[in-house]
Design an enzyme around this catalytic site. Structure first.
Site, mmCIF file in Angstrom:
data_model
loop_
_atom_site.group_PDB
_atom_site.id
_atom_site.type_symbol
_atom_site.label_atom_id
_atom_site.label_comp_id
_atom_site.label_asym_id
_atom_site.label_seq_id
_atom_site.Cartn_x
_atom_site.Cartn_y
_atom_site.Cartn_z
ATOM 1 N N ARG A 208 -49.601 7.805 56.705
ATOM 2 C CA ARG A 208 -48.767 6.827 56.601
ATOM 3 C C ARG A 208 -48.392 5.688 56.711
ATOM 4 O O ARG A 208 -48.023 4.611 56.052
ATOM 5 C CB ARG A 208 -46.722 7.683 55.969
ATOM 6 C CG ARG A 208 -47.499 8.402 55.044
ATOM 7 C CD ARG A 208 -45.303 8.992 55.372
ATOM 8 N NE ARG A 208 -45.115 10.331 55.949
ATOM 9 C CZ ARG A 208 -43.943 10.722 55.744
ATOM 10 N NH1 ARG A 208 -42.944 10.374 55.516
ATOM 11 N NH2 ARG A 208 -43.957 11.572 57.518
ATOM 12 N N TYR B 122 -66.470 -29.051 80.550
ATOM 13 C CA TYR B 122 -66.901 -28.279 79.656
ATOM 14 C C TYR B 122 -69.151 -28.911 79.176
ATOM 15 O O TYR B 122 -68.308 -30.502 78.794
ATOM 16 C CB TYR B 122 -66.873 -27.892 78.665
ATOM 17 C CG TYR B 122 -67.539 -26.533 78.002
ATOM 18 C CD1 TYR B 122 -68.852 -25.499 78.336
ATOM 19 C CD2 TYR B 122 -67.840 -26.704 76.275
ATOM 20 C CE1 TYR B 122 -69.236 -24.521 77.706
ATOM 21 C CE2 TYR B 122 -69.234 -25.919 76.056
ATOM 22 C CZ TYR B 122 -69.561 -25.004 76.559
ATOM 23 O OH TYR B 122 -70.331 -23.538 76.195
ATOM 24 N N LYS C 127 -51.163 6.168 65.544
ATOM 25 C CA LYS C 127 -49.485 5.868 65.059
ATOM 26 C C LYS C 127 -48.992 6.078 66.315
ATOM 27 O O LYS C 127 -48.293 4.826 65.791
ATOM 28 C CB LYS C 127 -48.656 7.185 64.430
ATOM 29 C CG LYS C 127 -47.311 7.051 63.738
ATOM 30 C CD LYS C 127 -46.642 7.865 62.871
ATOM 31 C CE LYS C 127 -46.211 8.979 63.976
ATOM 32 N NZ LYS C 127 -45.338 9.949 62.555
#
Length: 486
Positions: free
Chosen positions: A16, A390, A23
């Site tokens: 469900r 960078y 779950k």
């Protein structure tokens, strides 16, 4: 307790939930549902914990052992009910004695104190079976707990099988059971599966105990929400709200000011000290720690962060960052992992930091990116500064010394070092190391090209404005001026 075994049922798939995630692994309040259950179980200090796993066992098993490293894992290959699951668990520890508690792994509101009280009453009463029960206003859909005149449990009757009188009973079965081990071992082989699902139900042990002339009792939990499970995401969200209400209420009673608990979310592993103030829209996640007198919020999310005493954090998103005592952060700051701000330091509006050590009293007040950097004590970084870390392939580091003063709109092209007490002029691009006390200037002298707008953009509003502004200057340079008084 000296001889306590706890069996946690965590094998079902939970269809469900409509999720690829098992779950019991769905998270609420900073932990998985089974993580909350195991935390409560550990409060009883059991001799052994057995987890019954099945669906997604490769994920569930290791996750369970994050909470209980010595947990025994029992695999239920055929999901044939709770009775079958407990039988699989006992096969892994056939010599079990004493008390056995069985509970599901999807009840995240369980408290360790409630489980301890339940187990203690079961042992003191010397029962074969005890049931953890709760009182609800509307028991529709729940199994009713039917007691006799002495208060012992006669049976558990499901909704569809109950009489009108039994349906009026508001005491319900939580599905959490305690057993005397020898009775449990004798009862499991006697369970039948003559029911609509063809499963072996553990609750049928109640009937078997009564047949054997043994005592079956119930322990009524104070807060029935502790026993509630989440079978779908709507239920999970509702339990999440209840858990958060519990957490915020607990912190307020321990000396934390929470201005608006309805919009403040605090996960289970967060630590707060007295006299912390949390403003509306604050989310404290993971292992976040906030020290005394700090103020966090509004509209702030901190995950796995540490906030020092007396610090102020406003409209900020931070993860894996450390904010020193008395420091100031925000508004609209983004603290990425590896950020360390020293005592009385500042990270101001629209500043992003990553893997940056900003020492005591250092400030990055405005509109800057600080990545892979170290900024020394007392240094001030000018507005609009970029730490260019960078090069397209690798990251490089910038080091700025103590008590340096850098100008606005600077770019530091890493790797580069700026010495103690050095300065950089506005608009400078720093590509080479700057010695201590030196001033770095990289911009060329300013050059003005006169009448550019009139020549390059004739007929435009810009050109017209420039011509109008230029006219008085031309008149002053080329013609004699006549005073209005003459």
């Amino acid at each position: 307790m000296d001889n306590l075994t706890v069996i946690v049922l965590a094998a079902g798939g939970g269809t469900r939930m409509k999720s690829k995630t098992m779950k019991v692994l769905h998270r609420v309040g900073g932990r998985s549902m089974v993580g909350h259950v195991l935390t409560a179980v550990q409060a009883m200090e059991p001799q052994r914990v057995v987890a019954v796993i099945g669906n997604q066992k490769e994920q569930v098993g290791p996750h369970v052992r994050e909470y209980v490293p010595d947990c025994i894992l029992a695999e239920q290959e055929v999901l044939d009910g709770t009775g079958g699951a407990v039988q699989v668990a006992l096969e892994q520890c056939p010599d079990v004695t004493g008390t056995v508690i069985v509970l599901a792994g999807d009840a995240p509101l369980l408290r360790g104190e409630s489980l301890k009280a339940f187990a203690a009453e079961h042992e003191a009463a010397e029962r074969a079976v005890s049931i953890l029960t709760g009182q609800v206003d509307d028991p529709f859909g729940y199994g009713r707990v039917i007691r006799n005149h002495e208060g012992d449990v006669e049976s558990i009757v499901e909704e569809k099988d109950a009489t009108d009188e039994q349906r009026a009973v508001r005491e319900i079965n939580s599905g959490i059971l305690a057993f005397e081990a020898e009775f449990l071992k004798s009862a499991l082989p006697r369970l039948g599966n003559d029911n609509a699902k063809g499963e072996y139900y553990l609750t049928d042990t109640v009937h078997l105990a009564r047949e054997d002339g043994l005592t079956v009792g119930a322990h009524l939990v104070d807060d029935v929400t502790e026993t509630e499970a989440a079978n779908d995401r709507a239920q999970l969200a509702r339990l999440g709200r209840l858990l958060n209400d519990r957490i915020t209420d607990d912190w307020m009673r321990r000396g934390v000011t929470i201005m608006d608990p309805a919009t403040t979310w605090i996960e289970a592993d967060v630590v707060l000290e007295p006299d912390v103030t949390l403003l509306p829209g604050t989310q404290l996640l993971g292992a976040t720690v906030v020290r005394e007198d700090a103020v966090v919020g509004p509209d702030t999310t901190l995950e796995d962060c540490e906030v020092g005493a007396g610090a102020r954090v406003v409209r900020t998103h931070g993860k894996l960052a450390v904010i020193g005592a008395g420091a100031s952060v925000g508004p609209f700051a983004y603290l990425r992992p590896g950020t360390q701000l020293g005592a009385d330091g500042k990270i101001g509006a629209f500043v992003e930091t990553k893997n940056a050590q900003i020492h005591d009293g250092a400030k990055v007040p405005h509109l800057s990116y600080v990545g892979d950097a170290e900024i020394g004590e007392g240094t001030n970084i000018g507005a609009g500064t970029i730490f260019a870390n960078y090069d397209g392939v690798d990251k490089h580091r910038t080091v700025v010394g103590r008590q340096a003063r850098t100008g606005s709109n600077n770019t530091f092209v890493a790797p580069v070092s700026i010495g103690d007490g050095a300065s950089t002029a506005g608009g400078t691009v720093v590509r080479r190391d700057v010695p201590p006390g030196a001033l770095a200037v990289s911009s060329s002298p300013q050059r003005n090209i006169e009448h550019w707008a009139q020549r390059k953009r004739p007929g435009s509003a810009q050109a017209a404005a420039a011509a109008a502004a230029d006219a008085p200057a031309r008149k002053t340079d080329g013609e004699p001026q006549v005073s209005q008084d003459s």
